[in-house]
Design an enzyme around this catalytic site. Structure first.
Site, PDB file in Angstrom:
ATOM      1  N   GLU A   1       0.785  -1.353   0.136  1.00  0.00           N
ATOM      2  CA  GLU A   1       0.047  -0.181  -0.064  1.00  0.00           C
ATOM      3  C   GLU A   1       0.788   1.267   0.006  1.00  0.00           C
ATOM      4  O   GLU A   1       0.185   2.294  -0.196  1.00  0.00           O
ATOM      5  CB  GLU A   1      -1.103  -0.114   1.058  1.00  0.00           C
ATOM      6  CG  GLU A   1      -1.926  -0.893   1.168  1.00  0.00           C
ATOM      7  CD  GLU A   1      -1.793  -2.205   2.415  1.00  0.00           C
ATOM      8  OE1 GLU A   1      -0.623  -2.501   2.374  1.00  0.00           O
ATOM      9  OE2 GLU A   1      -2.458  -2.200   3.060  1.00  0.00           O
TER      10      GLU A   1
ATOM     11  N   ASP B   1       8.432  -5.648  -2.874  1.00  0.00           N
ATOM     12  CA  ASP B   1       7.367  -6.254  -2.766  1.00  0.00           C
ATOM     13  C   ASP B   1       7.136  -7.041  -3.964  1.00  0.00           C
ATOM     14  O   ASP B   1       7.705  -6.776  -5.349  1.00  0.00           O
ATOM     15  CB  ASP B   1       5.935  -5.502  -2.778  1.00  0.00           C
ATOM     16  CG  ASP B   1       4.791  -5.992  -2.470  1.00  0.00           C
ATOM     17  OD1 ASP B   1       4.171  -5.480  -1.405  1.00  0.00           O
ATOM     18  OD2 ASP B   1       4.259  -6.869  -2.996  1.00  0.00           O
TER      19      ASP B   1
ATOM     20  N   ASP C   1      11.117 -10.821  -5.112  1.00  0.00           N
ATOM     21  CA  ASP C   1      10.741 -11.852  -3.729  1.00  0.00           C
ATOM     22  C   ASP C   1      11.826 -11.396  -2.737  1.00  0.00           C
ATOM     23  O   ASP C   1      12.987 -11.291  -2.884  1.00  0.00           O
ATOM     24  CB  ASP C   1      11.201 -13.149  -4.214  1.00  0.00           C
ATOM     25  CG  ASP C   1      11.224 -14.297  -3.002  1.00  0.00           C
ATOM     26  OD1 ASP C   1      11.330 -13.701  -1.808  1.00  0.00           O
ATOM     27  OD2 ASP C   1      10.953 -15.428  -3.614  1.00  0.00           O
ATOM     28  N   GLY C   2      11.079 -10.947  -1.530  1.00  0.00           N
ATOM     29  CA  GLY C   2      11.725 -10.368  -0.419  1.00  0.00           C
ATOM     30  C   GLY C   2      12.673 -10.987   0.123  1.00  0.00           C
ATOM     31  O   GLY C   2      13.781 -10.739   0.576  1.00  0.00           O
TER      32      GLY C   2
ATOM     33  N   ASP D   1       5.928  -6.179   6.592  1.00  0.00           N
ATOM     34  CA  ASP D   1       4.765  -6.167   6.233  1.00  0.00           C
ATOM     35  C   ASP D   1       4.077  -6.986   5.391  1.00  0.00           C
ATOM     36  O   ASP D   1       3.840  -6.918   4.211  1.00  0.00           O
ATOM     37  CB  ASP D   1       4.453  -4.749   5.881  1.00  0.00           C
ATOM     38  CG  ASP D   1       3.192  -4.035   5.757  1.00  0.00           C
ATOM     39  OD1 ASP D   1       2.277  -4.796   6.461  1.00  0.00           O
ATOM     40  OD2 ASP D   1       3.012  -3.080   5.213  1.00  0.00           O
TER      41      ASP D   1
ATOM     42  N   PRO E   1       3.045 -19.165   0.158  1.00  0.00           N
ATOM     43  CA  PRO E   1       4.786 -18.864   0.244  1.00  0.00           C
ATOM     44  C   PRO E   1       5.209 -18.215   1.470  1.00  0.00           C
ATOM     45  O   PRO E   1       5.981 -18.187   2.238  1.00  0.00           O
ATOM     46  CB  PRO E   1       5.047 -18.322  -1.105  1.00  0.00           C
ATOM     47  CG  PRO E   1       3.875 -18.000  -1.686  1.00  0.00           C
ATOM     48  CD  PRO E   1       2.672 -18.462  -0.909  1.00  0.00           C
TER      49      PRO E   1
END
Lengths: 304, 304, 304, 304
Positions: free
Chosen positions: C93, C113, C145-146, C163, C172
């Site tokens: 967001e 993100d 992918d964090g 978050d 995942p």
């Protein structure tokens, strides 16, 4: 909150599939609890009046229980030329028995329901359904496993009516929709014997409806799928009729007219009788997609 | 959440009364918004596939839109001996027009819908319904108030079809179910003219269904209530047919058979045609309880 | 149906467990569809205004998104004496980034993100959340992918903020709540580094909340569970804070007061800051019932 | 359906507004019916255990009834230096009385509830709540209209606790939130007397919460709004405390500590005591938008 406004708080949810449900405002719970076999909820609904729910589904309601029970009972009874001995498996509300006893030829009607606690609830609260037919001298009510009863009895019957809950995955009822069970029924029917079973919704379970009819047809020389619109079930409800000799569509017209006229019904009449067995093209095409039959080894089950 | 599992999160709720509803899992919203006239929601439902909802109610679904549209259109078309000019008021999905154009006698079919924004959504997303019939050279689509159009036109029509939303309290549609409106229709029909209107559910609005039929009967010399089970509406859906001369039940049998056979329908056939007009006793008794007609001064309205 | 009355038709259902749900009337769908990773529904709800739902659950709403985001971000930021480099994993967001950038010490804030399609929707429709902070020269937004990003980066950060969506069975995200992942985070934190993760509801998932805190505590020398009431989540929402050196409850009072005062928040103040970390006896007792930690070999998963 | 699986069929719906609801699966109905005053539903819910619902709303549940009752009772009791005589209006579950009797100074506690039928249901089925406190020799239970009782009694009390249903439009409870009623209470309180009332949700009825506090403040020299998160109510629940002399925030710290420590509570402790009275900025700003007070002539009412 006065009783007349007691709506919209408690809702009964019938899951027609995992993606669709019908919800009823419950004005008042008359009974809610678990018997040895099932959850029994008897309630005043906002739209259908007093309604009996078993394990999540309306069994019948004040609004139109006669539609379902007339459609279940009379086609089989009329297909037999002179039904004297009748067996009902299930049928706890007593309304199936009530309809059977309307036929003046009947001398003996046995109703076998496994759930004695349910029967007590019905006797106490559902007089509108049974209308005290349990006390008719021709009637016998047996609390027992219907399958076992059938296997163990040495009697034969002219008509056998299966008024059961659906063959939902994991429930014992699944066995009561198999070829082997219908063979047992065939054996316990007299010469011109007729059987009928409720066969789930033609809308929500067209696969089940088709398979049940296929399975009855694998045992009986004459087999007819049929359906009637039952408002309490939000759809056309299916049935499967198996007969040893006479075809329901071959009943002499004057016999049908005379016997039906004598019953004084609220739903079924001659025109509707024939229409029960008539399916629109799109439904016939859907039914033909399901070729399998249900057996003990590979029973058909409804999955939600 | 993969698309195949995207269920059970977003639900469309059709309030059948304040005490009963049918809920659909929405797999995907195709369109949701407000036109000048109504909230339009086009969605993939879990059970009925693509479904169009207007102001809270399913109008038709992929599953069985043809049942509703065949039942709405063909009885009126067949009642007229040779329909050449047809007017449709409402019918935004285009499926009513599609069915009308199946009749080879038709030379001109005008469809008048008030909601131009809805028509754009339909054209873009609902090809399965309209099947590009808007481009048929015999078709004319007019974005206008149907009542006004009818009042102002100097044309007459052989068949007029009213494919409208229900006469719900406070909506402008209420006027399209009044005696005065049916008189206007009578005037714009040619000599053997026939009209038909959808007439709400025989289950949830038996009062509305009865009153609409009473009202048509107060204007037309021949009037027939009829109904068909539409799965997407969870009940038997009602219609009211008014005719200046010919009775649908008086169509010569060979004419009916031949004309119906040529249409190649999925739901309607000869047996079903007659059954549409046949009501069970308990419904006839309910219908007789409602004697009133709807007028501009005292319009009938559905209250939820 | 005018827009102001367009309620009670379309409902978003958040299943808090298989036996409990919260339902929102949806006034209007702004976006509903599936990205590569999740179902994204952005809608105007009846009670919370514009609300973002991912895979069945509200992520934040106009009504009180600041409560969740202030509670997530500032305790960790304040626990670090001078946060300059911050990493956010998730946080689509943009509101987490917005809160991070309020700290004047911040020189670089990276937000990673995985869902680029979601980010496009957010940028277009959720300006109230991100307030164009994506354009802040200190901010970098990475679609990746964090977990992978963290493993591959050679940078270290002063604060890392997770978050994420909940560790629901089969998603995942489950891996992002394991001991091994928190060890990776520990390695990428600078000397006085602090991490925080959202930790599900203390009401509906007290087991998950406890296990997440246990797991963080198995890696970090200082660990503090905390919670804040977020109206949009119908419960007190949990968090888990891990710190390499400073304890949030040991921040010098005047430093806390001064730094917090400068931020100009709507929810968090000094009194609330301390209360976040204080649990009533009955909740402490519940938390103590769960001793396990989540590992790659035996990950904790929420089952519905 | 075994009892352990009997979920997802019967749902209790709490309408938080016309656009939002919380739904509970009901495992079993213990009691559902209408007393002279209200619909009473006592049920085992899926998530909160045994729960009492009155006229559509959970009053308290096994899960955390003590949170609500501790928060209602003890702040007022502790604000009074030595409460000996206590009056409870409402409080049918008996849990308010139970908490009052924990204070060793109490010599007499009168509980006045209008609904004698409800009290019988509570006595029979809700022992976990009342813990037989009705038999405490200091307790007196009166079945009467609380307002009338207060007007007619010549007694005075040290603490008066109002444990009432919400001031919903059209219910008699509306009168029990007016200035005139609070003046009557003021008159029946002894010198250092304290009153408290439940004051609805700070989330769903911030207007009601604010007005109730304004109204108490218009009568009592000391007034404090406060709130506690009650999981069973999905929000922070509001209260209004009025005091003739002592301020709850002015209780000597050692007195508070000692008296509170002696009670052995599960929710309330010293830290939480102070936090009850602390509101975040965004809520304070919302509260300040409502300036009105409720009077007999212009009573405040909650509309759904």
């Amino acid at each position: 909150m006065a009783e007349s406004q007691g709506y919209r708080v408690l809702w009964y949810t019938e899951w027609l599939s995992s993606q669709e449900a019908h919800i009823h405002a419950i004005k008042r719970i008359i009974f809610d609890g678990y018997t040895k076999y099932q959850r029994v909820t008897l309630a005043e609904t906002g739209s259908f009046g007093l309604t009996l729910f078993l394990d999540g589904y309306a069994q019948s309601s004040e609004y139109d229980e006669f539609v379902y029970h007339e459609a279940l009972v009379h086609p089989a009874m009329l297909t037999h030329p002179k039904p004297e001995k009748v067996l009902i498996i299930g049928g706890g509300e007593g309304a199936t028995l009530r309809e059977v006893l309307k036929h003046p030829t009947v001398k003996r009607a046995v109703m076998v329901d496994i759930d004695g606690e349910l029967l007590e609830i019905v006797k106490k609260y559902m007089v509108k359904w049974h209308q005290n037919c349990f006390n008719d001298p021709r009637a016998e009510v047996v609390v027992a496993d219907g399958k076992k009863y059938l296997e163990e009895t040495s009697e034969t019957f002219d008509v056998i009516i299966l008024d059961l809950t659906d063959p939902t995955k994991g429930t014992p009822g699944v066995q009561l929709y198999t070829k082997e069970f219908y063979e047992e029924i065939y054996d316990k029917l007299s010469k011109d014997g007729v059987m009928v079973t409720q066969a789930t919704s033609t809308r929500y379970n067209i696969d089940a409806f088709s398979v049940i009819n296929n399975t009855v047809a694998s045992v009986f020389p004459v087999e007819r799928p049929y359906k009637a619109h039952v408002a309490t079930f939000y759809s056309e409800w299916g049935f499967a009729l198996g007969s040893k000799s006479r075809d329901p569509l071959g009943i002499p017209r004057n016999e049908l007219s005379e016997r039906l006229g004598r019953l004084g019904l609220k739903f079924l009449d001659e025109e509707i009788f024939y229409h029960l067995f008539h399916f629109p093209r799109y439904l016939k095409e859907k039914m033909q997609q399901y070729k399998q039959i249900s057996t003990v080894a590979q029973p058909f089950q409804i999955e939600l």
